[in-house]
Write a protein that holds these residues in place. Structure first.
Motif, PDB file in Angstrom:
ATOM      1  N   THR A  75       6.304   4.977 -18.737  1.00 39.00           N
ATOM      2  CA  THR A  75       5.805   5.454 -17.446  1.00 39.00           C
ATOM      3  C   THR A  75       5.302   4.263 -16.657  1.00 39.00           C
ATOM      4  O   THR A  75       4.958   3.225 -17.229  1.00 39.00           O
ATOM      5  N   PRO A 114       2.478   3.338 -14.331  1.00 40.84           N
ATOM      6  CA  PRO A 114       2.363   4.725 -13.867  1.00 40.84           C
ATOM      7  C   PRO A 114       2.972   4.951 -12.477  1.00 40.84           C
ATOM      8  O   PRO A 114       3.152   4.003 -11.723  1.00 40.84           O
ATOM      9  N   PHE A 115       3.262   6.211 -12.196  1.00 39.38           N
ATOM     10  CA  PHE A 115       3.958   6.546 -10.959  1.00 39.38           C
ATOM     11  C   PHE A 115       3.137   6.181  -9.729  1.00 39.38           C
ATOM     12  O   PHE A 115       3.690   5.768  -8.700  1.00 39.38           O
ATOM     13  N   LYS A 116       1.830   6.287  -9.819  1.00 44.99           N
ATOM     14  CA  LYS A 116       0.976   6.010  -8.657  1.00 44.99           C
ATOM     15  C   LYS A 116       0.956   4.528  -8.306  1.00 44.99           C
ATOM     16  O   LYS A 116       0.703   4.152  -7.148  1.00 44.99           O
ATOM     17  N   LEU A 153       7.786   9.313 -15.669  1.00 44.91           N
ATOM     18  CA  LEU A 153       8.082   9.427 -17.097  1.00 44.91           C
ATOM     19  C   LEU A 153       9.600   9.470 -17.283  1.00 44.91           C
ATOM     20  O   LEU A 153      10.274  10.330 -16.730  1.00 44.91           O
ATOM     21  N   GLN A 210       3.151  14.491 -15.582  1.00 46.16           N
ATOM     22  CA  GLN A 210       3.072  13.114 -15.093  1.00 46.16           C
ATOM     23  C   GLN A 210       1.630  12.748 -14.740  1.00 46.16           C
ATOM     24  O   GLN A 210       1.143  11.655 -15.079  1.00 46.16           O
ATOM     25  N   LYS A 211       0.947  13.662 -14.090  1.00 49.72           N
ATOM     26  CA  LYS A 211      -0.431  13.405 -13.672  1.00 49.72           C
ATOM     27  C   LYS A 211      -1.366  13.294 -14.873  1.00 49.72           C
ATOM     28  O   LYS A 211      -2.274  12.445 -14.898  1.00 49.72           O
ATOM     29  N   ASP A 267      -0.660   9.828 -16.601  1.00 57.03           N
ATOM     30  CA  ASP A 267      -1.039   8.675 -15.781  1.00 57.03           C
ATOM     31  C   ASP A 267      -2.545   8.571 -15.574  1.00 57.03           C
ATOM     32  O   ASP A 267      -3.065   7.465 -15.359  1.00 57.03           O
ATOM     33  N   THR A 268      -3.272   9.679 -15.642  1.00 55.22           N
ATOM     34  CA  THR A 268      -4.721   9.637 -15.397  1.00 55.22           C
ATOM     35  C   THR A 268      -5.422   8.734 -16.395  1.00 55.22           C
ATOM     36  O   THR A 268      -6.263   7.890 -16.029  1.00 55.22           O
ATOM     37  N   ILE A 320      -3.995   6.412 -18.280  1.00 58.04           N
ATOM     38  CA  ILE A 320      -3.505   5.028 -18.177  1.00 58.04           C
ATOM     39  C   ILE A 320      -4.161   4.314 -17.010  1.00 58.04           C
ATOM     40  O   ILE A 320      -4.512   3.128 -17.097  1.00 58.04           O
ATOM     41  N   LEU A 321      -4.347   5.019 -15.903  1.00 62.19           N
ATOM     42  CA  LEU A 321      -4.999   4.404 -14.744  1.00 62.19           C
ATOM     43  C   LEU A 321      -6.438   4.015 -15.060  1.00 62.19           C
ATOM     44  O   LEU A 321      -6.932   2.982 -14.575  1.00 62.19           O
ATOM     45  N   ARG A 345      -3.509  -4.075 -12.392  1.00 59.57           N
ATOM     46  CA  ARG A 345      -2.876  -3.225 -11.376  1.00 59.57           C
ATOM     47  C   ARG A 345      -1.879  -4.007 -10.524  1.00 59.57           C
ATOM     48  O   ARG A 345      -0.733  -3.560 -10.352  1.00 59.57           O
TER      49      ARG A 345
END
Length: 241
Positions: free
Chosen positions: A131, A133-135, A141, A203-204, A207-208, A210-211, A221
């Motif tokens: 992933t 992450p997507f953000k 993913l 996904q959310k 990623d939460t 991981i962020l 970042r």
């Protein structure tokens, strides 16, 4: 065999006897045997007893379809290649020692080539689950082949992330019926499948965490957001990632 013995002037031929006693003696006539005695003497009763009172029946051998097919009457003008029957079984690819959960990978192929992603786990097919992450860099993913990824020394903590629901069936695309005409061909190009709400929530959720781990590491970042590229004079085989 016979031998000659001379008695006076006459030669008398004498033959060898094969048995003692009178040569004209024959065997005594055999007594007639009943049906029951003949049955027991032949041993057929033992066969019936072994098979529960029934005669054994040989099983019919299934005919091979390939053997039953007759050769064609006419042969093709050119040799037709026939593929060999292979017994190779696809085995799961061994994961490289440099790739561990949380390792940052650089993608080398696909629509996200040059992007940096976080490795989560290896699936049963041997592909890697990663992933963005997507953000941060827009990579969702997805599955990748480890042959098209460079493992770096950077790592992100993935502790507490549940990836048990992600398998190869999770990423399988539903089969759609294709229409064999001109209208159906152009309609298929314009259709675009929207991502389901469950996929967005998954996904959310991943990623939460991981962020949160990315925020704790300085410069992580912007490192994930930057695209990997080579400039003139740079030698990738001499680099340490």
């Amino acid at each position: 065999h016979a031998s000659l013995s001379i008695m006076g002037k006459k030669a008398v031929r004498t033959g060898l006897k094969r048995f003692k006693g009178d040569g004209n003696k024959t065997h005594a006539p055999s007594k007639p045997i009943g049906k029951n005695a003949s049955f027991h003497r032949s041993g057929r009763w033992a066969v019936l007893k072994k098979n529960g009172g029934k005669w054994p029946v040989a099983k019919k051998v299934a005919k091979d379809d390939k053997a039953s097919k007759k050769a064609p009457r006419f042969y093709p003008g050119e040799d037709v290649p026939k593929p060999f029957d292979r017994r190779n079984v696809a085995k799961r690819a061994k994961l490289r020692d440099s790739i561990t959960p949380g390792t940052v990978l650089i993608l080398l192929a696909g629509r996200f080539r040059g992007k940096r992603v976080v490795f989560l786990k290896q699936l049963e097919s041997g592909l890697l689950l990663v992933t963005g992450p997507f953000k941060i860099n827009g990579v969702p993913l997805r599955r990748i082949n480890q042959a098209f990824a460079i493992a770096t020394s950077a790592e992100v903590s993935v502790a507490g992330i549940d990836t048990s629901k992600f398998d190869d069936a999770y990423f399988a695309k539903p089969k759609s019926k294709s229409v064999k005409n001109a209208d159906g061909f152009f309609a298929a190009e314009t259709q675009k499948q929207e991502l389901s709400a469950d996929r967005k929530n998954d996904q959310k959720t991943v990623d939460t965490k991981i962020l949160d781990a990315v925020k704790k590491t300085e410069f992580m970042r912007p490192y994930l957001n930057a695209r990997f590229s080579l400039s003139k004079g740079q030698k990738p085989h001499a680099m340490v990632f």
